[in-house]
Design a protein around this motif. Structure first.
Motif, PDB file in Angstrom:
ATOM      1  N   THR A   1      46.284  42.898  46.170  1.00 13.37           N
ATOM      2  CA  THR A   1      45.379  42.417  45.126  1.00 13.37           C
ATOM      3  C   THR A   1      46.003  41.280  44.313  1.00 13.37           C
ATOM      4  O   THR A   1      45.629  41.046  43.170  1.00 13.37           O
TER       5      THR A   1
ATOM      6  N   PHE B   1      44.165  38.879  41.509  1.00 15.44           N
ATOM      7  CA  PHE B   1      42.997  39.582  40.959  1.00 15.44           C
ATOM      8  C   PHE B   1      43.163  39.791  39.454  1.00 15.44           C
ATOM      9  O   PHE B   1      44.274  40.056  38.983  1.00 15.44           O
TER      10      PHE B   1
ATOM     11  N   SER C   1      51.229  41.335  47.147  1.00 12.62           N
ATOM     12  CA  SER C   1      50.389  42.505  46.872  1.00 12.62           C
ATOM     13  C   SER C   1      48.986  42.267  47.442  1.00 12.62           C
ATOM     14  O   SER C   1      48.477  41.150  47.427  1.00 12.62           O
TER      15      SER C   1
ATOM     16  N   THR D   1      42.483  42.792  37.355  1.00 16.25           N
ATOM     17  CA  THR D   1      42.437  44.152  37.921  1.00 16.25           C
ATOM     18  C   THR D   1      41.571  45.121  37.099  1.00 16.25           C
ATOM     19  O   THR D   1      40.358  45.096  37.209  1.00 16.25           O
ATOM     20  N   THR D   2      42.206  45.933  36.267  1.00 16.55           N
ATOM     21  CA  THR D   2      41.470  47.048  35.649  1.00 16.55           C
ATOM     22  C   THR D   2      40.913  46.731  34.266  1.00 16.55           C
ATOM     23  O   THR D   2      40.817  47.599  33.414  1.00 16.55           O
ATOM     24  N   THR D   3      40.537  45.495  34.017  1.00 21.83           N
ATOM     25  CA  THR D   3      40.037  45.148  32.689  1.00 21.83           C
ATOM     26  C   THR D   3      38.788  45.969  32.320  1.00 21.83           C
ATOM     27  O   THR D   3      37.922  46.205  33.169  1.00 21.83           O
TER      28      THR D   3
ATOM     29  N   ASP E   1      47.050  40.904  38.613  1.00 22.92           N
ATOM     30  CA  ASP E   1      48.091  41.202  39.601  1.00 22.92           C
ATOM     31  C   ASP E   1      48.788  39.900  39.976  1.00 22.92           C
ATOM     32  O   ASP E   1      48.192  39.024  40.604  1.00 22.92           O
TER      33      ASP E   1
ATOM     34  N   TRP F   1      34.114  42.370  35.222  1.00 28.01           N
ATOM     35  CA  TRP F   1      35.281  41.589  35.607  1.00 28.01           C
ATOM     36  C   TRP F   1      36.376  42.384  36.309  1.00 28.01           C
ATOM     37  O   TRP F   1      37.326  41.785  36.851  1.00 28.01           O
ATOM     38  N   ALA F   2      36.272  43.712  36.302  1.00 26.52           N
ATOM     39  CA  ALA F   2      37.327  44.482  36.967  1.00 26.52           C
ATOM     40  C   ALA F   2      37.357  44.135  38.449  1.00 26.52           C
ATOM     41  O   ALA F   2      36.307  43.990  39.100  1.00 26.52           O
ATOM     42  N   HIS F   3      38.582  43.977  38.998  1.00 30.80           N
ATOM     43  CA  HIS F   3      38.789  43.726  40.422  1.00 30.80           C
ATOM     44  C   HIS F   3      38.132  42.420  40.883  1.00 30.80           C
ATOM     45  O   HIS F   3      37.539  42.341  41.949  1.00 30.80           O
ATOM     46  N   THR F   4      38.261  41.381  40.078  1.00 33.97           N
ATOM     47  CA  THR F   4      37.745  40.051  40.438  1.00 33.97           C
ATOM     48  C   THR F   4      38.853  39.224  41.085  1.00 33.97           C
ATOM     49  O   THR F   4      39.865  38.931  40.440  1.00 33.97           O
ATOM     50  N   PRO F   5      38.660  38.800  42.339  1.00 32.11           N
ATOM     51  CA  PRO F   5      39.693  37.992  43.027  1.00 32.11           C
ATOM     52  C   PRO F   5      39.603  36.525  42.602  1.00 32.11           C
ATOM     53  O   PRO F   5      39.260  35.653  43.397  1.00 32.11           O
TER      54      PRO F   5
END
Lengths: 301, 301
Positions: free
Chosen positions: B74, B77, B72, B79-81, B67, B86-90
């Motif tokens: 997020t 981040f 935003s 995001t949807t990997t 992102d 790893w999904a949603h990793t800031p």
């Protein structure tokens, strides 16, 4: 008094000229047939002349190809057009000298995109594209808040697409590429394929499903390569309301769920939209170029 | 002392981290395998920590989707990997908090494009694209002098192209689209089609003419829609020198003489070029993002 602008929508068959303060305040408009550059531009100049010093800028949104590269020796020219007499016409210089005002200049479709940006479907968006589907197919837009230029100007209609010759044996009619987008999906392509002009084809004619398929794939390609915040699609071929849901459905299908955003699925009717300025998008685009020229930016913004 | 920057090339199999002043002055570099976000990012932070207050900014050029929309919730981040864990990793927040420096952030390919813009093949150009052809196919670039963003970020690899199934019956391997560009022309697609990895195929193998054809058409499409001043093409698949003349010839063929400019004909070898920063384009792209972040622009430029 709000400032007064002039707009010239320079087309291959007619020039539409208007003066006004903006989309809701046009004072006068004229249509001039496109004959020779001398005759046509003399009539254009004569239309604006009475406004004299009141006119703070003029914008020209032109058929192409045009040279929009600031600093180029042929900036402001219509360049290699096959239209008889018009090749290498320094249209910006002629208008600027005759009227003694700043002149904004761009392709017709970049002009229309700027108009939509100031007053229509692209308001507040700094990344959106405008595609027009009519006699030809052309595209323009704003990226990073500025009009899209580069080496020359975009020629989006010449994008190559999948073409299933079993389903659609029509070879396409682009003299350069045969079955590019314009060769397959412009108004003349529809007419050549089915033997009738698009506006005479009933809504259940198979022409429309095929047209929607090509446009859906082309628009998905534009989304994949640009990631625009909105896609605005205008032009004569897009007039039938029944075509819109078919194009939107084909677009979503072509995206293949790859990007999971509401704009590209359930809210696609807010993403893939007609121009808000409607049939006046062309001349208002020219006036938008005048607004920018009056701000002192005749080049890239 | 010139300012010191940190760069993180965040890849799906490894993170490459470097510190330095620019492309010719890298002080240290490390490769960290991509395991869990906790472990990987702890090692990343540990690499930079000794530079403490000397470090004026860090850039992250990341695998996606990411992102990159400022504002935003997020932003910053991954995001949807589908990559496990790893999904949603800031990732931006984690690095910025641990090191207390400004952090620049973009896709790997937009990072590489920015590196080429500052120090390589895109120097002085405000409209150029970078396409990478390897395990996947991705694109980014600068338009109007700023990195290309929009609704999300470009996914140029998923453009649809003409696919002649008589010549090439391979159905493509993109899980979303089958025979999009990536599905037909990525390294794994070549390997799946011919049963051998690309680097084992001899120069006269028909794989290369087919690959050149797809890339030539895809690059011509990018020229039609963006009109970039230059196209930079990197990635593992582009390494064999014999592929370049084939791709350039296919590109010029696909343009079909529509745009009469030397860059798109006799001078195509200056238009369609490999990245100048070579194999370090990735980590130098991350450092370029740090340079921009240090200037106070972490968003769109």
């Amino acid at each position: 008094m709000p400032p007064l602008y002039g707009g010239i929508e320079a087309g291959g068959t007619k020039f539409v000229c208007a003066v006004g303060h903006g989309p809701d305040a046009l004072l006068d408009e004229v249509r001039i047939p496109t004959t020779t550059p001398e005759e046509t531009l003399a009539r254009v100049v004569a239309f604006f002349r009475p406004y004299g010093a009141e006119l703070c800028a003029v914008g020209i949104a032109s058929f192409g190809p045009v040279d929009v590269r600031p600093g180029s020796p042929t900036y402001g020219f219509i360049t290699t057009t096959p239209k008889p007499g018009w090749a290498h016409t320094p249209i910006v210089h002629i208008v600027a000298e005759a009227l003694n005002v700043p002149v904004g200049f761009d392709t017709d479709v970049n002009g229309a995109a700027l108009g939509e940006h100031l007053w229509g479907a692209g308001r507040g968006l700094d990344a959106f594209l405008y595609l027009t589907v009519g006699t030809g197919i052309g595209g323009g837009g704003l990226v990073n808040g500025k009009r899209l230029h580069g080496l020359l100007h975009p020629e989006m209609g010449h994008m190559r697409l999948p073409h299933d010759r079993e389903r659609d044996p029509f070879p396409g009619l682009c003299p350069f590429h045969g079955d590019c987008l314009e060769g397959l999906a412009s108004g003349p392509a529809i007419e050549a394929r089915w033997g009738r002009p698009p506006h005479t084809l009933p809504p259940d004619h198979p022409a429309w499903a095929l047209e929607a398929e090509y446009l859906g794939i082309a628009l998905a390609n534009l989304t994949f390569v640009f990631s625009p915040q909105r896609l605005v699609v205008g032009g004569g071929v897009m007039q039938p309301p029944h075509l819109w849901p078919q194009v939107r459905a084909a677009f979503v299908r072509a995206l293949g769920n790859y990007v999971d955003l509401p704009a590209l699925g359930q809210h696609v009717e807010d993403y893939l939209v007609p121009p808000h300025l409607g049939p006046r998008a062309g001349v208002l685009g020219a006036i938008a170029l005048a607004v920018e020229a009056a701000r002192g930016d005749t080049s890239t913004a």
